[in-house]
Design an enzyme around this catalytic site. Structure first.
Site, short mmCIF file in Angstrom:
data_model
loop_
_atom_site.label_atom_id
_atom_site.label_comp_id
_atom_site.label_asym_id
_atom_site.label_seq_id
_atom_site.Cartn_x
_atom_site.Cartn_y
_atom_site.Cartn_z
N GLN A 523 4.62 1.66 -9.07
CA GLN A 523 3.92 1.77 -7.80
C GLN A 523 2.67 0.92 -7.86
O GLN A 523 1.75 1.22 -8.61
CB GLN A 523 3.55 3.23 -7.52
CG GLN A 523 2.80 3.45 -6.20
CD GLN A 523 3.71 3.27 -4.98
OE1 GLN A 523 4.88 3.61 -5.03
NE2 GLN A 523 3.16 2.73 -3.92
N GLY A 525 -0.64 -1.23 -5.99
CA GLY A 525 -1.66 -0.86 -5.03
C GLY A 525 -1.21 -1.09 -3.60
O GLY A 525 -1.72 -0.47 -2.67
N VAL A 529 7.64 -1.15 -6.36
CA VAL A 529 8.43 -2.26 -6.86
C VAL A 529 9.76 -1.71 -7.35
O VAL A 529 9.79 -0.72 -8.09
CB VAL A 529 7.71 -3.00 -8.01
CG1 VAL A 529 8.56 -4.16 -8.51
CG2 VAL A 529 6.35 -3.50 -7.56
N LYS A 543 9.16 -6.42 -4.53
CA LYS A 543 7.87 -5.83 -4.19
C LYS A 543 7.87 -5.54 -2.69
O LYS A 543 7.85 -6.46 -1.87
CB LYS A 543 6.73 -6.78 -4.57
CG LYS A 543 5.34 -6.28 -4.21
CD LYS A 543 4.30 -7.31 -4.62
CE LYS A 543 2.90 -6.89 -4.21
NZ LYS A 543 1.89 -7.91 -4.56
N ASP A 640 -7.46 -10.79 -10.32
CA ASP A 640 -6.99 -9.44 -10.70
C ASP A 640 -6.18 -9.48 -11.98
O ASP A 640 -5.12 -8.87 -12.08
CB ASP A 640 -6.18 -8.82 -9.56
CG ASP A 640 -6.11 -7.29 -9.66
OD1 ASP A 640 -6.93 -6.71 -10.39
OD2 ASP A 640 -5.21 -6.69 -9.04
#
Length: 833
Positions: A523, A525, A529, A543, A640
């Site tokens: 899971q 954000g 998936v 996704k 990220d």
């Protein structure tokens, strides 16, 4: 009279000078009756690869005479391993009887080559192979050589011998401990000479075996092939002696094998004249490599839980012990074999058959014959004492009587093993397979019908007009201006979308079994998936963006445009996208090992990541980030980087994923500012978290955090000392200042032989997380540091966010604190430090 005195004085000086010249100008690789070495003197081989001299092991005060490869950290042979010198007064010389000896300060012999038929005049020479030989002065006869008296190392051209007639075997023996080179309890021999195997013994008990030799590889080392261990061979000299040896024609590469004091056999690789080995990994890969771990008729599979299972047709001899994971008593047969019933005069039934086990390490104690495969089967079936057989074209027919010991299931390689079972046990297996096939067919039909109905309903209620208008613009590369208030999405939407496969919702739904929970990989954000399989057998990861998530068309467009233009082995590959009404999905290549955090932060899986694999992951992430920053057509800041966004393929190679937050820079841009700070706690650089400024150095900071997590096996966003105040960065900085940084290393990868390389990586990680962006290295510099192209590293300065509370001051914005990362993103409030 004056001339006479001058001549009298000069003559002895010339004699002394001549003797000295003879001593120092003689070969540097030899010891003769007139040339010896005293502690701490040494001799070296002609190419200076190997050195003979005195050394002291770590955490010891004893002195030993040994041979090492380039540095004393690479000891390959020890002379007086059981008789250490207590001080530095030792001498190595040729004794009067022609033997090579080690003398203490009282001229007592504490070690000798102990050859009875040496010549009076002998010479000892250290060869470039690492072999120390004692020979006569004509160099024609070798009386003694260290290769025939090894310690814990197996070097190229060394022969591991075993004599069929006398039973005499050469042993490679481990040290007792890291600080004590005396003979340990583990040793290596060549066994089962009819079908040769290499064994590691723990005293009198076998500890590990290589599996049968097929003329090219050891079949019990599943990853071994002609390329991996090129030059390995087993030779029968025709006089009763069998020996194993290896050599490598590549002069830029040097490899040896070392048996450590815990019974683990390591391969050490040097490349291009490096001082320390660049690769150091265990031949044993899992607990299943321990000899007979699952007992008789048990099979070990490191990827199953529990790892030991009885073969079909067998059950645990003691269910209670088996459930307690005590598998040593193994399994017993459920059903008596038909051949035994016939032998006992009982009623006849259907004939026994064979259960085929594929890709296994075949059991110990095989008997070999030259029969064909068909004859091998029939001979085993006709002989009631034969419980299994295997056939290999290179080896021939192998059969087993009695208990089957040390079977291991491999993912690849190995051999096929046929285990004898009663007909009823084979029938049960066939019935089970038939039922499974029928259920699978019915289930597939139901799922396909359900997916079709679902797709029809979605199509009926979709917002066709809006979707078609947007999708048309997306395909043509027109400007998407619905969110023109955000300048970033305007810039991204101007990019031309390359030829990218688009998939129908129906096809994606069928591939994922209508997005069934059993196919859910995780899971993120912005939504779940799923794993999927297209009809052509291709595995995919889907996704699926949640409609309620914060990722809208901006992030979706961003990820599609960014990643579709990237091609690098360390970046995940985007296969296509799906847009149906309100559905937005990205289809990626499937990564079978999921994300890095599933291994790194799970105590049960951390041991699967040895230092070699962790370094490959670190280097791969660095090269992927360098490609984004410098080598791709676009200059991209990921924003990220974290363990949850590093996916691992089937070979545990890393691939950077999740480009929803990535930003494309113009050719002259180095830094940008954003009003919307997004990312994950613990990985964001201070200038980004506090001021919204991001650049290449933002990713460098995230990489530094990730590197320290990989080395330590700990999360940055958790407390790391007794006061529960320090983050991982703070904990590392504290240990660095206390000169105790080795405490940061994950105990599962700690090895004194690797310590220098691991500490260098920690040093690089600390340089990456320095508070000021300008003081952090670029990714190109990081890659050079990792490859030791930059030898000297500058001392790091204090990292940012060393206090744990500062990372989690706004707990309401943080997501799950579970074991694995949950791709928690979109923070909007930051507390001052």
């Amino acid at each position: 009279m004056g001339f006479f005195c001058r001549d009298t004085i000069l003559f002895p000086i010339l004699i002394i000078f001549g003797c000295s010249c003879f001593y120092f100008c003689s070969a540097k690789d030899t010891i003769t009756s007139s040339k010896y070495i005293k502690d701490p003197e040494t001799i070296s081989s002609s190419g200076s690869l190997f050195i003979l001299g005195f050394f002291t092991p770590e955490n010891s005060t004893n002195r030993y005479v040994g041979i090492w490869y380039k540095t004393q950290s690479n000891i390959v042979w020890v002379a007086n391993r059981n008789q250490p010198l207590k001080d530095s007064s030792g001498t190595v010389k040729i004794f009067e009887d022609g033997n090579l000896v080690v003398l203490n300060g009282q001229n007592q012999i504490i070690w000798s080559s102990n050859v009875s038929n040496t010549a009076v005049n002998t010479t000892c020479q250290l060869l470039d192979s690492g072999n120390l030989v004692l020979l006569d002065n004509s160099a024609e006869n070798i009386f003694w050589q260290s290769f025939e008296h090894p310690t814990d190392s197996f070097l190229p051209h060394m022969k591991l011998t075993s004599n069929k007639r006398t039973g005499e075997k050469l042993r490679i023996t481990s040290w007792t401990s890291l600080s004590d080179p005396s003979i340990g309890k583990f040793f290596i021999t060549l066994e089962r000479l009819d079908i040769p195997e290499i064994f590691i013994w723990n005293g009198t008990r076998p500890y590990w075996r290589s599996g049968p030799w097929n003329g090219r590889t050891f079949t019990g080392i599943y990853y071994m092939n002609s390329f991996y261990l090129k030059g390995f061979r087993i030779i029968d000299d025709g006089e009763g002696t069998i020996y194993s040896s290896f050599s490598f024609p590549d002069v830029t590469k040097f490899i040896l094998f070392v048996l450590d004091f815990q019974g683990v056999l390591y391969e050490k690789d040097w490349f291009n004249d490096t001082i320390q080995p660049q690769q150091n990994y265990s031949i044993q890969t899992s607990e299943c490599d321990i000899y007979g771990l699952c007992g008789s008729f048990g099979s070990c599979n490191p990827n199953s839980s529990p790892i030991c299972n009885c073969l079909r047709g067998f059950e645990p001899s003691s269910r209670m012990e088996w459930d307690m994971k005590n598998w040593t008593n193994g399994c017993v047969r459920k059903t008596t074999l038909q051949c035994e019933k016939v032998k006992d005069g009982r009623a006849q039934g259907k004939e026994d058959g064979f259960l085929k086990l594929q890709m296994v390490k075949v059991p110990d104690f095989a008997e070999r014959s030259s029969s064909s495969e068909e004859t091998c089967r029939s001979q085993c079936l006709e002989n009631c004492t034969c419980v299994a057989y295997s056939y290999s074209p290179e080896i021939g027919c192998m059969s087993w009587k009695g208990n089957l010991i040390d079977i291991q299931q491999f993912p690849i390689g190995g051999l096929d093993l046929y285990v004898r079972l009663a007909y009823s046990d084979l029938e049960k297996g066939r019935h089970v397979r038939t039922i499974i096939i029928i259920i699978a067919i019915i289930g597939t039909i139901i799922i396909a019908f359900g997916a079709y109905v679902l797709w029809k309903r979605i199509v009926k209620h979709s917002e066709r007009k809006s979707k078609n208008r947007w999708f048309s613009r997306l395909r043509k590369g027109e400007e998407y201006s619905e969110k023109a208030q955000d300048i970033n999405i305007v810039e991204l939407s101007r990019a031309k979308l390359p030829d990218l496969l688009t998939y129908d919702f129906e096809k994606v739904a069928m591939a994922t079994n209508n997005f069934d929970q059993s196919n859910k990989l995780g899971q993120g954000g912005f939504g779940p998936v799923y794993k999927g399989i297209f009809q052509d057998g291709q595995n995919i990861a889907v996704k699926r963006l949640s409609r309620a998530s914060g990722q809208g068309l901006e992030e979706f467009m961003n990820e599609v445009i960014v990643i579709s233009k990237l091609q690098h082995r360390n970046l995940v590959k985007l296969l296509g996208c799906c847009i149906e009404g309100g559905e937005k999905m990205l289809i990626y290549e499937y990564m079978p090992n999921k994300s890095l955090d599933t291994f790194l932060f799970d105590p049960s899986k951390q041991k699967l990541l040895d230092w070699r694999k962790r370094f490959i992951i670190i280097e791969g992430i660095a090269r992927g980030a360098l490609y984004l920053h410098r080598d791709s057509r676009l200059k991209i800041i990921h924003r990220d980087l974290k363990a949850g966004n590093i996916l691992l393929d089937e070979n545990m190679n890393p691939k950077i994923s999740d480009f929803g937050m990535a930003r494309i820079f113009g050719g002259s841009e180095d830094q940008a500012n954003t009003r919307r700070v997004v990312g994950t706690y613990g990985y964001m650089s201070p200038e980004y978290a506090m001021e919204g400024l991001f650049s290449e150095k933002s990713d460098v900071f995230s990489f530094g955090v990730l590197l320290l997590e990989i080395v330590s096996g700990r999360r940055n966003s958790s407390p790391h000392n007794n006061e529960d105040t320090l983050s991982l960065l703070g904990f590392a900085w504290k240990l660095w200042n206390e000169e105790n940084i080795t405490m940061l290393i994950d105990p599962k990868i700690y090895d004194t032989n690797l310590e220098k390389d691991i500490l260098r990586c920690i040093h690089i990680g600390l340089l990456c997380v320095q508070e000021l962006a300008r003081e952090r290295p670029s990714m190109s510099t990081v890659v050079s540091m990792l490859n030791s192209e930059i030898v000297n590293l500058s001392p790091p300065k204090q990292p940012a966010f060393i206090q744990w509370q500062s990372l989690l001051c706004s707990t309401s914005n943080e997501g799950s604190q579970g074991l694995f990362s949950n791709n928690t993103v979109s923070i909007t409030e930051i507390c001052g430090r």
